[in-house]
Design a protein around this motif. Structure first.
Motif, mmCIF file in Angstrom:
data_model
loop_
_atom_site.group_PDB
_atom_site.id
_atom_site.type_symbol
_atom_site.label_atom_id
_atom_site.label_comp_id
_atom_site.label_asym_id
_atom_site.label_seq_id
_atom_site.Cartn_x
_atom_site.Cartn_y
_atom_site.Cartn_z
ATOM 1 N N PRO A 57 0.838 -1.201 0.000
ATOM 2 C CA PRO A 57 0.000 0.000 0.000
ATOM 3 C C PRO A 57 0.880 1.261 0.000
ATOM 4 N N PRO A 58 0.301 2.414 -0.360
ATOM 5 C CA PRO A 58 1.075 3.664 -0.340
ATOM 6 C C PRO A 58 1.634 3.953 1.054
ATOM 7 N N VAL A 59 2.795 4.606 1.104
ATOM 8 C CA VAL A 59 3.418 4.968 2.394
ATOM 9 C C VAL A 59 3.904 6.411 2.314
ATOM 10 N N ASP A 60 3.989 7.067 3.465
ATOM 11 C CA ASP A 60 4.491 8.444 3.451
ATOM 12 C C ASP A 60 5.884 8.525 4.055
ATOM 13 N N HIS A 61 6.690 9.445 3.482
ATOM 14 C CA HIS A 61 8.066 9.668 3.938
ATOM 15 C C HIS A 61 8.329 11.175 3.980
ATOM 16 N N PRO A 62 9.282 11.595 4.815
ATOM 17 C CA PRO A 62 9.649 13.024 4.790
ATOM 18 C C PRO A 62 10.269 13.384 3.438
ATOM 19 N N ILE A 63 10.030 14.610 2.996
ATOM 20 C CA ILE A 63 10.659 15.079 1.745
ATOM 21 C C ILE A 63 12.121 15.425 2.001
ATOM 22 N N VAL A 64 12.395 15.939 3.195
ATOM 23 C CA VAL A 64 13.792 16.190 3.564
ATOM 24 C C VAL A 64 14.222 15.037 4.459
ATOM 25 N N ARG A 65 15.132 14.257 3.955
ATOM 26 C CA ARG A 65 15.571 13.055 4.666
ATOM 27 C C ARG A 65 16.991 13.272 5.172
ATOM 28 N N THR A 66 17.257 12.761 6.371
ATOM 29 C CA THR A 66 18.621 12.802 6.890
ATOM 30 C C THR A 66 19.244 11.421 6.700
ATOM 31 N N HIS A 67 20.342 11.390 5.989
ATOM 32 C CA HIS A 67 20.990 10.093 5.729
ATOM 33 C C HIS A 67 21.406 9.477 7.062
ATOM 34 N N PRO A 68 21.016 8.231 7.326
ATOM 35 C CA PRO A 68 21.247 7.659 8.659
ATOM 36 C C PRO A 68 22.720 7.428 8.984
ATOM 37 N N GLU A 69 23.571 7.409 7.987
ATOM 38 C CA GLU A 69 24.988 7.148 8.275
ATOM 39 C C GLU A 69 25.865 8.378 8.124
ATOM 40 N N THR A 70 25.589 9.217 7.132
ATOM 41 C CA THR A 70 26.429 10.409 6.977
ATOM 42 C C THR A 70 25.879 11.586 7.778
ATOM 43 N N GLY A 71 24.584 11.522 8.151
ATOM 44 C CA GLY A 71 23.965 12.631 8.883
ATOM 45 C C GLY A 71 23.647 13.833 8.000
ATOM 46 N N ARG A 72 23.866 13.717 6.690
ATOM 47 C CA ARG A 72 23.612 14.845 5.781
ATOM 48 C C ARG A 72 22.154 14.817 5.313
ATOM 49 N N LYS A 73 21.618 16.011 5.054
ATOM 50 C CA LYS A 73 20.231 16.107 4.584
ATOM 51 C C LYS A 73 20.167 16.006 3.072
ATOM 52 N N CYS A 74 19.094 15.404 2.593
ATOM 53 C CA CYS A 74 18.888 15.350 1.154
ATOM 54 C C CYS A 74 17.399 15.435 0.843
#
Ligand SMILES: [Fe+2]
Length: 289
Positions: free
Chosen positions: A192-209
């Motif tokens: 089924p459809p799922v929702d995610h943030p549009i601004v994601r923080t990479h779990p290992e580098t800590g950088r936003k994308c």
């Protein structure tokens, strides 16, 4: 000159563009990969986002074994694409039983910028593609850097999207792209459809994308058409020519990329005259935050 970390690496690294991608040579992927070697490969994966391994024989079972170093390998819901008795591998081919081009593009959904597995709660980490047969023209794979996409947004844009969530839906993206193998009702129920943030923080580098792409359908809490327009605008804004790597394939190459911080797409080719066969496997990552 002191000994640098680069000199100690168990392989050679050649950057593919100033910002994105590196070729890793000197690794035989069909061999068992020792723990330390994989660690060095994974460090390069986090740093360069897209890794290219030069032409070599990588049988299906070795491709799956390599993928398992990254994490749990996804079994794709669309079982009609499973390859070689390995449900972890998804084969895209335009060849008939005699090995001739059949005139049909096997997955038009790959032609739009997207990130693999964004349509499920636990999204794709690495995708690992082996090129079995490659066309002379077309059928390239292009990548764009989604850290860079975020960093180049204006402060106003960053503020506007900071709390927004997009709903990703495989059925939507496949249907919209006129996929010839549409999902069965059972496959739709399974994903089924799922929702995610549009601004994601990479779990290992800590950088936003920026985390969107073609599977993103609408925005939570926003009128449908307004959300669609915003997604289309952000997807288009994300691609910067100087933050893009365009890969023209040679058969036998293997590419591994980080879906958490790049989008990718395939370019068209003529499926009536050209041959293209790839084996793909996607490693599951985590729930985006
Ligand atoms: Fe993909």
């Amino acid at each position: 000159m002191n000994a640098t970390a680069a000199q100690a690496l168990p392989f050679q690294v050649r950057k593919l563009t100033p910002k994105l991608g590196a070729e890793i040579s000197g690794v035989r992927l069909a061999d068992r990969i020792p723990h330390e070697l994989f660690h060095a490969i994974y460090d390069a994966f986090l740093r360069y986002q897209v890794l290219l391994f030069p032409p070599q024989e990588v049988p299906p079972d070795r491709q799956v074994a390599f993928a398992r170093h990254f994490g749990e390998v996804q079994i794709h819901v669309m079982s009609q694409y499973h390859a070689d008795g390995h449900p972890e591998l998804y084969r895209l081919s335009n060849l008939d039983e005699k090995g001739n081009p059949n005139g049909k593009h096997p997955d038009k959904g790959t032609l739009a910028w997207h990130t693999d597995g964004s349509w499920q709660r636990v999204t794709g980490q690495a995708t690992i593609i082996y090129g079995e047969v490659m066309p002379e023209t077309g059928g390239e794979t292009h990548f764009c850097d989604m850290y860079g996409a975020y960093e180049r947004l204006t402060p106003a844009w960053k503020a506007r999207i900071s709390k927004l969530r997009a709903v990703h839906n495989l059925d939507f993206s496949r249907t919209r792209r006129h996929g010839e193998d549409l999902m069965t009702e059972e496959q739709k129920r399974a994903k089924p459809p799922v929702d995610h943030p549009i601004v994601r923080t990479h779990p290992e580098t800590g950088r936003k994308c920026v985390y969107l792409g073609d599977h993103a359908e609408y925005i939570v809490g926003m009128p449908y058409d307004e959300g669609r327009a915003l997604i289309e605008e952000l997807n288009a804004m994300a691609v910067h020519p100087d933050l893009t790597y365009e890969h023209h394939w040679t058969a036998g190459e293997l590419l591994a990329w980080d879906n958490r911080c790049v989008m990718h797409r395939a370019t068209p080719y003529d499926p009536a005259t050209q041959r293209r066969v790839i084996r793909r496997c996607t490693v599951l990552g985590e729930v985006p935050r």
